[in-house]
Design an enzyme around this catalytic site. Structure first.
Site, PDB file in Angstrom:
ATOM      1  CD  GLU A  60      43.458  63.125  19.187  1.00 54.92           C
ATOM      2  OE1 GLU A  60      43.761  61.946  19.454  1.00 54.92           O
ATOM      3  OE2 GLU A  60      43.154  63.522  18.050  1.00 54.92           O
ATOM      4  CG  HIS A  99      39.087  57.132  13.419  1.00 55.14           C
ATOM      5  ND1 HIS A  99      39.551  57.933  12.385  1.00 55.14           N
ATOM      6  CD2 HIS A  99      39.584  57.694  14.561  1.00 55.14           C
ATOM      7  CE1 HIS A  99      40.309  58.906  12.889  1.00 55.14           C
ATOM      8  NE2 HIS A  99      40.351  58.783  14.199  1.00 55.14           N
ATOM      9  CD  GLU A 104      42.178  57.491  16.624  1.00 56.38           C
ATOM     10  OE1 GLU A 104      42.885  57.528  15.594  1.00 56.38           O
ATOM     11  OE2 GLU A 104      41.581  58.484  17.082  1.00 56.38           O
ATOM     12  CG  HIS A 164      39.440  61.168  17.839  1.00 58.05           C
ATOM     13  ND1 HIS A 164      39.548  60.724  16.546  1.00 58.05           N
ATOM     14  CD2 HIS A 164      38.237  61.770  17.944  1.00 58.05           C
ATOM     15  CE1 HIS A 164      38.451  61.062  15.878  1.00 58.05           C
ATOM     16  NE2 HIS A 164      37.636  61.700  16.704  1.00 58.05           N
TER      17      HIS A 164
END
Ligand SMILES: [Zn+2]
Length: 358
Positions: A320, A189, A204, A257
């Protein structure tokens, strides 16, 4: 001339030793007092000491004392000991006990040479300690004390602890696998794309960036070339991220992430995704090592159809690293200490991956 110099040198060393040995001693006041690898109960237990035993004190830190053991050093809490001889004027030196200690201490003056640029010097013998200095390849230091994994070093100006693989060629098998590998780190992101939003409102994109920066630093120390897909808080299209990885001829690609399922705030854990079967190994090593460091719930490795790992034609994974929708985990993820654990796990995973391929 030479004889005079030698005598002077010996006298100096002798006096120096007397000062060090007699500087202070810890007298143990209880049985089965645990000796740990660092100053705190979260450090590994490496032995025990008992009532009436005496050990030279190397340093003191927040209620913990580093003592010289027979062949190593260790830390004990100062709750159950008496420290003597801190006043150097009350030196009494000639019982047989002191003589034997001087002997065990007087292994030859060891020195080390730094092998990597920007090597971290830390306040104590563990990565949990803050970094106090950066030193460069070729710099030389004297070794003051050592544990299995760390040297305490000094050059008169800089003093601190250094992880042995950064200096010892023979013990650096862990590090060599990463040397001159090009690793692309993709912080998920960025910019207008904030990613998941945590239970208390953190983004995040910011947490992933923090992890990416810490990872960059650690990998660089081990000799890897690190390329970041985003260097600050900016929006970067997925296509640009993957084409960068393909252009720089990366040896590996990792996209960082954090997860979120706001409707199920109890869900936690860490998982690693791969797209191509040949990248399963990389995913497996990183997942295993991150779990080992963090003790997080192991969500395993999974096939994931994510653009960044589908369009990167280099060994690539997407991690993740935790659920921000769980308030407790979100708060943990925001701490430096936990970030360091995550990064240590990833670094170890890469080291295993590159080590196993040779
Ligand atoms: Zn994400």
């Amino acid at each position: 001339m030479r004889i005079t110099t030698t005598i002077v040198l010996f006298l100096t060393l002798f006096l120096l030793f007397q000062t060090i040995v007699n500087a202070s001693e810890a007298l143990v006041n209880t049985d089965n007092l645990n000796v740990r690898s660092g100053p705190g109960t979260d450090h590994k237990k490496i032995g025990q000491v008992h009532t009436d035993q005496k050990y030279p004190v190397l340093q003191r830190q927040n209620g913990w004392v580093e003592i010289q053991l027979e062949n190593s050093t260790g830390w004990i809490t100062d709750d159950y000991i008496t420290i003597s001889g801190e006043d150097t004027s009350s030196v009494t030196s000639s019982n047989s006990d002191d003589a034997s200690k001087t002997k065990s201490d007087s292994k030859e003056n060891k020195s080390i040479t730094i092998q990597y640029e920007n090597t971290h010097i830390r306040k104590g013998p563990s990565t949990d300690y803050e970094i106090t200095d950066f030193v460069n390849k070729g710099e030389k230091f004297d070794v003051i004390s050592e544990t299995n994994e760390w040297y305490e070093i000094s050059n008169g100006e800089i003093k601190g602890f250094i992880f042995k693989p950064f200096v010892d060629k023979k013990s650096s098998s862990f590090a060599t696998g990463l040397k001159s590998k090009t690793i692309v780190i993709d912080a998920g992101h960025g910019g207008r794309d904030v990613g998941a939003i945590g239970a208390s409102g953190s983004y995040e994109k910011n947490v992933a960036y923090k992890t990416a920066m810490e990872l960059k630093q650690e990998l660089s120390i081990l000799g890897a070339e690190v390329v970041l897909t985003r260097k600050n808080d900016e929006f970067i299209a997925l296509g640009s991220r993957t084409s960068l990885a393909n252009i720089v001829d990366a040896d590996a690609f990792i996209s960082i992430h954090y997860n979120s399922v706001p409707t199920l705030p109890n869900v936690t854990g860490i998982g690693t995704y791969y797209y191509y079967d040949q990248n399963k190994n990389l995913a497996k090593f990183i997942q295993q090592e991150v779990i080992k460091e963090t003790n997080a719930k192991d969500r395993g490795i999974t096939f994931g159809d994510f653009h960044v790992i589908r369009q990167t034609f280099k060994p690539g994974v997407l991690v993740e690293l935790g659920f921000m929708s769980n308030l407790e985990k979100e708060q943990l993820l925001l701490t430096d200490a936990y970030q360091k654990k995550l990064v240590k796990g990833i670094v170890n995973g890469f080291a295993k991956y590159f080590g196993n391929r040779n």
